[in-house]
Design a protein around this motif. Sequence first.
Motif, short mmCIF file in Angstrom:
data_model
loop_
_atom_site.label_atom_id
_atom_site.label_comp_id
_atom_site.label_asym_id
_atom_site.label_seq_id
_atom_site.Cartn_x
_atom_site.Cartn_y
_atom_site.Cartn_z
N ARG A 47 -9.15 62.85 -37.54
CA ARG A 47 -10.19 62.31 -36.65
C ARG A 47 -10.24 60.79 -36.61
NH1 ARG A 47 -14.50 64.49 -41.01
NH2 ARG A 47 -16.03 62.82 -40.88
N ALA A 62 -11.24 51.52 -48.01
CA ALA A 62 -10.82 51.83 -49.38
C ALA A 62 -11.49 53.14 -49.78
CB ALA A 62 -11.27 50.70 -50.30
N GLU A 122 -18.22 46.09 -45.47
CA GLU A 122 -18.32 46.02 -46.94
C GLU A 122 -19.67 45.52 -47.44
OE1 GLU A 122 -15.66 45.34 -45.21
OE2 GLU A 122 -13.84 45.92 -46.26
N LYS A 144 -25.38 60.93 -48.07
CA LYS A 144 -24.52 62.05 -47.66
C LYS A 144 -24.99 63.34 -48.35
CE LYS A 144 -21.11 59.43 -45.79
NZ LYS A 144 -21.77 59.14 -44.55
N LYS A 194 -26.77 67.33 -47.16
CA LYS A 194 -26.15 68.63 -47.44
C LYS A 194 -26.92 69.36 -48.53
CE LYS A 194 -21.48 67.20 -46.28
NZ LYS A 194 -20.21 66.73 -46.81
N1 CAA Z 1 -14.17 56.49 -49.33
C1 CAA Z 1 -14.35 57.73 -49.82
N2 CAA Z 1 -14.93 58.72 -49.15
C2 CAA Z 1 -15.34 58.46 -47.90
C3 CAA Z 1 -15.20 57.20 -47.30
C4 CAA Z 1 -14.57 56.18 -48.07
N3 CAA Z 1 -14.33 54.96 -47.60
N4 CAA Z 1 -15.72 57.23 -46.07
C5 CAA Z 1 -16.18 58.48 -45.89
N5 CAA Z 1 -15.95 59.22 -46.98
C6 CAA Z 1 -16.26 60.64 -47.17
C7 CAA Z 1 -17.75 60.91 -47.10
O1 CAA Z 1 -18.36 60.74 -48.34
C8 CAA Z 1 -17.77 62.36 -46.64
O2 CAA Z 1 -17.49 63.15 -47.78
P1 CAA Z 1 -18.15 64.60 -47.94
O3 CAA Z 1 -17.69 65.39 -46.75
O4 CAA Z 1 -17.65 65.07 -49.25
O5 CAA Z 1 -19.64 64.35 -47.92
C9 CAA Z 1 -16.55 62.45 -45.72
O6 CAA Z 1 -15.73 61.34 -46.06
C10 CAA Z 1 -16.88 62.38 -44.26
O7 CAA Z 1 -17.71 61.24 -44.03
P2 CAA Z 1 -18.97 61.30 -43.05
O8 CAA Z 1 -19.76 62.53 -43.30
O9 CAA Z 1 -19.65 59.98 -43.19
O10 CAA Z 1 -18.25 61.43 -41.65
P3 CAA Z 1 -18.60 60.75 -40.27
O11 CAA Z 1 -17.60 61.22 -39.31
O12 CAA Z 1 -20.06 60.91 -39.97
O13 CAA Z 1 -18.37 59.17 -40.51
C11 CAA Z 1 -17.19 57.20 -41.18
C12 CAA Z 1 -17.10 58.69 -40.78
C13 CAA Z 1 -17.67 56.37 -39.99
C14 CAA Z 1 -15.82 56.76 -41.60
C15 CAA Z 1 -18.22 57.04 -42.35
O14 CAA Z 1 -17.92 57.98 -43.36
C16 CAA Z 1 -18.22 55.68 -42.97
O15 CAA Z 1 -18.84 54.78 -42.47
N6 CAA Z 1 -17.54 55.54 -44.14
C17 CAA Z 1 -17.57 54.32 -44.91
C18 CAA Z 1 -16.66 53.28 -44.33
C19 CAA Z 1 -16.66 52.04 -45.18
O16 CAA Z 1 -17.68 51.58 -45.66
N7 CAA Z 1 -15.47 51.50 -45.37
C20 CAA Z 1 -15.30 50.34 -46.19
C21 CAA Z 1 -14.98 50.80 -47.59
S1 CAA Z 1 -14.97 49.46 -48.71
C22 CAA Z 1 -13.51 48.72 -48.47
O17 CAA Z 1 -12.72 49.10 -47.65
C23 CAA Z 1 -13.32 47.52 -49.38
C24 CAA Z 1 -12.10 46.78 -49.12
O18 CAA Z 1 -12.11 45.80 -48.41
C25 CAA Z 1 -10.87 47.11 -49.82
#
Ligand code: CAA
Length: 684
Positions: free
Chosen positions: A57, A63, A125, A275, A279
Motif C-alpha cells: 500500500r 524507520a 519525526e 494504535k 484495537k
Molecule cells: N515503524 C514501525 N511500525 C510502523 C511504522 C513505523 N515507522 N509506521 C506504521 N507502523 C505500523 C503501525 O504500528 C501499525 O501496526 P499494527 O497494525 O500492528 O497496529 C501498522 O504499521 C499500520 O499502521 P497504521 O494503522 O497507522 O496504518 P495507516 O494506513 O492508517 O497509516 C502511515 C500508515 C501513514 C504510514 C502511519 O502508520 C504513520 O504515520 N506511520 C508513522 C510514520 C512515521 O512517523 N515515520 C517516521 C519514522 S521516524 C524516522 O523515519 C526517523 C528517521 O529519520 C530515520
Amino acid sequence: MSNIVSVVSQNEVAVITINNPPVNALSAEVRSGLLDALTQAQADKSIFAIVIQCEGRTFIAGADIKEFGQTPKLPHLPDVVLAIANSSVPIIAALHGSVLGGGFEIALACQYRVGLKGTTLGLPEVNLGLIPGAGGTQLLPRVLGLSKAMNMIITGKSIKLPDTADNALVHAVTDSDVLACALEFSHTFVKSSGGQKLNNKIVEQDDAEDIKQHALKNLVSKRKGQTAPLKALEAIMYTTQYSLEEGMKKSRKLFLECRDSPQSAAMRYAFFAEKKAQKPKLPSISAPLKNIEKVTVIGAGTMGAGIAMCLLASGLSVYLLEINAENLERGMSYIKNTLSSSVKKGRISEQQAFEQLARLTGTTEYSSIADSHLVIEAAFESMVVKQDIFAKLEATVSTECILASNTSYLDIDEIAYVVTHKSRVIGLHFFSPAHIMKLLEIVKTKHTDTNVISSCMAFAKTIKKQAALVGMCYGFVGNRMYASYGREANFLLLEGCSPEQIDKALVDFGMAMGPLAVNDMSGIDIGYKARKENPNLSVDPAYFLAANLLVDSGRLGQKTGSGFYAYDEKLNRTSDPIVMDIFKNAAQKLNIVPQSYTSEEISERLVLALINEGANILQESIAENAEVIDTIWLNGYGFPRYYGGPMFYAQQLGWKYVKEKLLALHQQTGKDWWKPSTYIDSLL
Ligand code: CAA
C-alpha cells in the motif's frame, strides 16, 4: 540478498523492490537488503539506471519505530542514504502511498523522484520527539530551499503530490502505474541526459538568519516545551555552513540525542498507544460491520452542530433534528457561517462547502429521519429529556439503527431503559468543538452488542477521530479523571492559591491551558448542575466549593464576563481580587489553614490526582489498559505529548514514588481519594 528486498533487471534498468508489510518500514533487514541490492545493480554493466520501488500500500513510511530503544543494528540508515546519494548509476525513486521519515530521506537521496498522484511526502519525526536522522535536514533544504524545508520539518506536516510535477521535489507524476512511469522516465530522460549529480553544495541564502528567526518565532514556539523542533532548526542551519556529508554527520549527533531523550520515548509510546486504543480486545464476530452512511444528530447546539460538521466533512449525509424551527435555524446558520469562514480562510474550497451543505438536511420531524443508520443524540444533559428522545427513536428508526448518546456523564444504561433492543445503544462522547477535537470516547453499556462496538470503532476512523473504548461509570474515563484534577484545583483555591498561580503551574507543566481558565471558558455552571443532580458524588463540604460559590454569586465564566477571572468584551482575562475574598471567607468557615505552594507542588498534586483516578479506572476495568487512558488525555484534554499521558508519566516517575506521594497526601489531608489505588500495588 534478503527475501524482503529483491532486484531484477528490466530492459537495462535495475528494479529494486522492497516488500516489508505493512508499511515497508526500514528495519535492519531492509537496510542491509537495500545495500546488497545496490551493490548488485551497480556491478551490472548493462544497467544505466536503478529504480527503487515498494510493494503493497505504500513506499517506505519511515524507520522502524519499534527498533528505537533497542540495541542499534548495522547498517545504519545514514550509510544507506549516502550509498544512494553517491551512486555512480542514477537512481529513481518510484513513490506511492506515504513517503515519510527515513522513506523520504531515501527518496531525497535519489537523483530523481517520480510519484503517483496523491502520494504523501513528509518528515514527521518531530511528532515522535525526533529530528530526521538520516540526512533529511541536510537534503530537503538543498531541494526546496531553507524556508519551505523548515516549514515541513518543524511542523512535521506532509504534502500531497499534485497532478503535475511542478517543483524540484518530483520529476514526473502519474495517476496510474508508478513503476511504468519510472521506467519510461528512465528511458526518455535519464538515458539521454546521463543523469544529474545530487546537490551537495553549501546552501547560500542571504536571508538565512531572517528565515531562522521567523521559524523560531512562528514554528518552534508552537511546539511549547519540546526539544526536537529546536534541534531540527539547528540541524537545518548546518546546510548553510557544511557540505552534505559533514552536515549529515553533525545532524546525526542531534538525532541520537533526541532518540535517547525521555521526550522521544514518551512520544513513541504515544504513537503505539493510540494504535492500541484503536484495537480493543473484543470477541470475534462473523456478521459484517454495520453500514453507516446516513447519520442523524439530535440537538443543534454547539455540540450537535460541531458533530454534524465533522460528519459532513467526512462525506456522510446528515439529518439535523431540533425540537423547534427557531433552534434548528440557529444551528443551521452556525454551520453555514462556520463553513463559509473555512472557505475564506482557504481551509476548504467553495465547491467542498457547497457539497457538504447539500448533504445536510435540517428537520423538526422524527418521521424524516426514519432511514438513519446511526442517531447521535446531543441534547440537553437531562435523563428525562434523553429518555424521551430515545423512546421516540425506538418508534421511528429501524431496529438495525445504532442509537448513540453524546452524554458526558449520564448513565447510558438508564437512558437505554426505554428502548426494547438495548444492544444497539452506545455512548459516542465527542469533545467540544466536535469538528476539531480528535477524541471520540466510545462508551459500551451492559448490553451493547460487539458488532455495534466494532461498527462504531470503524465509524470513528471514517470520521477521522481517535477512538478510545471505555466502560460505563460516572463521567466515563476522561471526565471522571478531570473531576479529580478540578477537585484539587478547587481545594488549592481554598488553601490560598490564586487562580493565576494554579493555571500558570499547569501551563508550565505543559498543559495547553490551566484548569480554571478552561472552566471559565466551558462554563462553571455545567459542572455545578451535574453535581447538584448527583448529590452522592462527595459529602466533603469543601468539594468544588470554590466553583459552587462563584456560580451562586452569578459568576458563570466567560459568558457572564466573570468567573475565576474577570473578562472584558474581547474576553481578555484579568485577575479579580473579589474571588480571593470569597474563597478566603469560605475557607475560614471550614477552618482551612492557608498554605503556600510552589508551582511544582501545585502541578504535581493535580497530576497525582489524575494518576490515582486513572489507576482506579484500570482496577475497575473501565479502561482496558493504560494506553486507552493516555490516548484520551492526549487527544481530549491537551496533556503534553512529550510526557506520553498521565499513566506513562507515572511510570516514568516510578510507581514507588507515586505511591509514597499519594500516601503522604492521604496522611496530610485525611481524604479517602488519596488512598493509593490497589492497582498501583499490582505494579510494584
Ligand atoms: N515503524 C514501525 N511500525 C510502523 C511504522 C513505523 N515507522 N509506521 C506504521 N507502523 C505500523 C503501525 O504500528 C501499525 O501496526 P499494527 O497494525 O500492528 O497496529 C501498522 O504499521 C499500520 O499502521 P497504521 O494503522 O497507522 O496504518 P495507516 O494506513 O492508517 O497509516 C502511515 C500508515 C501513514 C504510514 C502511519 O502508520 C504513520 O504515520 N506511520 C508513522 C510514520 C512515521 O512517523 N515515520 C517516521 C519514522 S521516524 C524516522 O523515519 C526517523 C528517521 O529519520 C530515520
